[in-house]
Design a protein around this motif. Structure first.
Motif, mmCIF file in Angstrom:
data_model
loop_
_atom_site.group_PDB
_atom_site.id
_atom_site.type_symbol
_atom_site.label_atom_id
_atom_site.label_comp_id
_atom_site.label_asym_id
_atom_site.label_seq_id
_atom_site.Cartn_x
_atom_site.Cartn_y
_atom_site.Cartn_z
ATOM 1 N N LEU A 219 0.868 -1.181 0.000
ATOM 2 C CA LEU A 219 0.000 0.000 0.000
ATOM 3 C C LEU A 219 0.900 1.223 0.000
ATOM 4 O O LEU A 219 1.705 1.415 0.910
ATOM 5 N N ARG A 220 0.770 2.053 -1.026
ATOM 6 C CA ARG A 220 1.677 3.188 -1.200
ATOM 7 C C ARG A 220 1.084 4.527 -0.768
ATOM 8 O O ARG A 220 1.766 5.333 -0.160
ATOM 9 N N HIS A 221 -0.157 4.795 -1.118
ATOM 10 C CA HIS A 221 -0.775 6.091 -0.828
ATOM 11 C C HIS A 221 -2.273 5.917 -0.659
ATOM 12 O O HIS A 221 -2.866 5.007 -1.234
ATOM 13 N N ILE A 222 -2.873 6.836 0.104
ATOM 14 C CA ILE A 222 -4.327 6.958 0.182
ATOM 15 C C ILE A 222 -4.648 8.429 -0.045
ATOM 16 O O ILE A 222 -4.129 9.297 0.665
ATOM 17 N N ASP A 223 -5.483 8.699 -1.040
ATOM 18 C CA ASP A 223 -5.935 10.059 -1.328
ATOM 19 C C ASP A 223 -7.421 10.158 -1.020
ATOM 20 O O ASP A 223 -8.197 9.268 -1.384
ATOM 21 N N LEU A 224 -7.825 11.230 -0.362
ATOM 22 C CA LEU A 224 -9.227 11.516 -0.075
ATOM 23 C C LEU A 224 -9.580 12.830 -0.756
ATOM 24 O O LEU A 224 -8.900 13.839 -0.544
ATOM 25 N N MET A 225 -10.631 12.811 -1.560
ATOM 26 C CA MET A 225 -11.064 13.995 -2.290
ATOM 27 C C MET A 225 -12.533 14.279 -2.008
ATOM 28 O O MET A 225 -13.286 13.371 -1.664
ATOM 29 N N VAL B 185 -3.674 -5.550 -2.832
ATOM 30 C CA VAL B 185 -5.099 -5.238 -2.650
ATOM 31 C C VAL B 185 -5.761 -6.364 -1.859
ATOM 32 O O VAL B 185 -6.557 -6.116 -0.944
ATOM 33 N N ARG B 186 -5.432 -7.601 -2.201
ATOM 34 C CA ARG B 186 -5.994 -8.750 -1.474
ATOM 35 C C ARG B 186 -5.527 -8.765 -0.015
ATOM 36 O O ARG B 186 -6.275 -9.174 0.868
ATOM 37 N N ALA B 187 -4.323 -8.302 0.242
ATOM 38 C CA ALA B 187 -3.852 -8.202 1.635
ATOM 39 C C ALA B 187 -4.704 -7.208 2.413
ATOM 40 O O ALA B 187 -4.897 -7.359 3.615
ATOM 41 N N PHE B 188 -5.229 -6.217 1.727
ATOM 42 C CA PHE B 188 -6.110 -5.232 2.345
ATOM 43 C C PHE B 188 -7.521 -5.767 2.532
ATOM 44 O O PHE B 188 -8.093 -5.670 3.615
ATOM 45 N N MET B 189 -8.110 -6.379 1.484
ATOM 46 C CA MET B 189 -9.531 -6.736 1.496
ATOM 47 C C MET B 189 -9.836 -8.226 1.461
ATOM 48 O O MET B 189 -10.976 -8.608 1.619
ATOM 49 N N GLY B 190 -8.865 -9.067 1.215
ATOM 50 C CA GLY B 190 -9.139 -10.496 1.092
ATOM 51 C C GLY B 190 -9.491 -10.860 -0.339
ATOM 52 O O GLY B 190 -9.336 -10.071 -1.266
ATOM 53 N N ASP B 191 -9.989 -12.090 -0.526
ATOM 54 C CA ASP B 191 -10.283 -12.586 -1.871
ATOM 55 C C ASP B 191 -11.365 -11.774 -2.582
ATOM 56 O O ASP B 191 -11.312 -11.597 -3.789
ATOM 57 N N ASP B 192 -12.357 -11.296 -1.846
ATOM 58 C CA ASP B 192 -13.407 -10.447 -2.433
ATOM 59 C C ASP B 192 -12.933 -8.994 -2.368
ATOM 60 O O ASP B 192 -13.521 -8.148 -1.717
ATOM 61 N N TYR B 193 -11.829 -8.719 -3.064
ATOM 62 C CA TYR B 193 -11.129 -7.441 -2.910
ATOM 63 C C TYR B 193 -11.901 -6.247 -3.465
ATOM 64 O O TYR B 193 -11.565 -5.110 -3.152
#
Length: 105
Positions: A38-44, A66-74
């Motif tokens: 995970l490199r960056h998170i931008d909020l707009m 992405v899967r490390a963040f959300m799992g298989d149902d990414y």
């Protein structure tokens, strides 16, 4: 690189609350997980004639990240209950794009 895009909409009177929740809780909670890739998170935020639209962009090295963040149902949305309570609506699924050209200026 993968860019994860998600949108949510709030009434003007709830928009500051949503922004506060995301900036003070949601993003710090994600950062605390120290997700590899995970490199960056931008909020707009933008005003849409009586409704406020928020968009997040999350930048990952690859789909494994992405899967490390959300799992298989990414593609499912990550919207904690407190954030859901102040949104009128939101994307149930996030969109994921392969970044094919990114140029630092």
């Amino acid at each position: 690189m993968i860019c994860r895009l998600w949108r949510g909409w709030a009434a003007p009177e709830d928009a500051d609350d949503y922004e506060r929740i995301v900036r003070s809780q949601v993003i710090p909670d994600i950062e605390a997980r120290q997700i590899p890739g995970l490199r960056h998170i931008d909020l707009m935020r933008r005003n849409l004639d009586g409704e406020i639209e928020f968009q997040t962009m999350m930048w990952f090295d690859d789909f494994a990240s992405v899967r490390a963040f959300m799992g298989d149902d990414y593609e499912r949305s990550h919207v904690p209950a407190e954030a859901r309570a102040v949104l009128n609506s939101f994307d149930d699924r996030a969109a994921h794009y392969e970044v094919i050209d990114r140029r630092d200026q």
